[in-house]
Design an enzyme around this catalytic site. Sequence first.
Site, PDB file in Angstrom:
ATOM      1  N   GLY A 132     -28.914  58.874 -15.055  1.00  0.00           N
ATOM      2  CA  GLY A 132     -30.121  59.943 -15.205  1.00  0.00           C
ATOM      3  C   GLY A 132     -29.306  61.410 -15.169  1.00  0.00           C
ATOM      4  CB  CYS A 133     -30.136  64.348 -16.946  1.00  0.00           C
ATOM      5  SG  CYS A 133     -31.696  64.604 -16.647  1.00  0.00           S
ATOM      6  CG  PHE A 134     -32.128  66.401 -11.896  1.00  0.00           C
ATOM      7  CD1 PHE A 134     -31.405  67.538 -11.791  1.00  0.00           C
ATOM      8  CD2 PHE A 134     -33.354  66.055 -12.346  1.00  0.00           C
ATOM      9  CE1 PHE A 134     -32.235  68.856 -12.061  1.00  0.00           C
ATOM     10  CE2 PHE A 134     -34.211  67.391 -12.566  1.00  0.00           C
ATOM     11  CZ  PHE A 134     -33.928  68.558 -12.368  1.00  0.00           C
TER      12      PHE A 134
END
Length: 323
Positions: A132-134
């Site tokens: 995921g990006c976070f």
Amino acid sequence: MIKAGIIGGAGYTAGELLRLLINHPDVEIKWVNSSSNAGNLVTDVHQGLIGEIDLRFTDETPMDEIDVLFCCTPHGQTRTFLESHEVPEEVRIIDLSTDYRIEDGTHDFVYGLPELNRKRIVRGAKRIANPGCFATAIQLALLPLAKNLLLNSAIHVTAITGSTGAGVKPSATSHFSWRNNNVSIYKPFTHQHLAEIRQSLTQLQSSFSKPIEFIPMRGPFARGIMAVAYLDCPVDLDVVKKLYEDFYDDHNFTFITDKAPDLKDVVNTNKCIIHLEKIDGKLLITSVIDNLVKGASGQAVHNMNLLFGLHERAGLQLKPSAF
């Protein structure tokens, strides 16, 4: 040439992936699947690619034509797709959804954070769960500490993301008139990326059991993530900085800087830039990435390069704009 197929082809991550693959010297895009857009030109949706691609969306998925399948589907739909479609054993799969990120023994996907699992990816992996990006921004900020068993207090993280992180479908909190000139908190302490972050940290430091206090925020900009973390750390800054430099020394996209970074330093690139500071016994770590590139499609291309024995930077030598 590596022949690629994409499902979920109408979203932001698919558009970014197409931009990268079109310019990749070793890739041919065979088809882009989108049932709702079948028959329409890809450029009817991804207008920025006009003049670069003449494919039309299809509602078919001819697996015999491809070497790698990119799944840019909404969360939950990759698992449904794979349960209802037969993918040949030799076709590599890179999933950009959350479906297979937790390595719980129920599947054979490898968690695709190259800075953590590059050897596992190169040595025979066939299916990759893209982070995921976070999670990408936060893990890169913390992995060197975990490697050196320095995660011994609660970790406090505040991170702000651009509106593209919410996906292409409009919602009340992604509408321009609400998002512009506005900042808001969402999913405090409960964000879904926490599970994969903890999984990676304990992979390096099995004793880590402290809380990760994560406050995600929506920002009034389109793309980019800035994650700011702090924790207790008794080690001198020069020593910590050396640990980070050593950890990322043989990685191509993560860099340690003496100057606090700005989002614009990484937007439209596959880079992560990290800054370290010590204040009254606290280690303050700032990590910035582009959520659509390093946090999604660029990392997916990086994983593809590793799977097929290409140079890690192939197709990813991107530079930020000046403004």
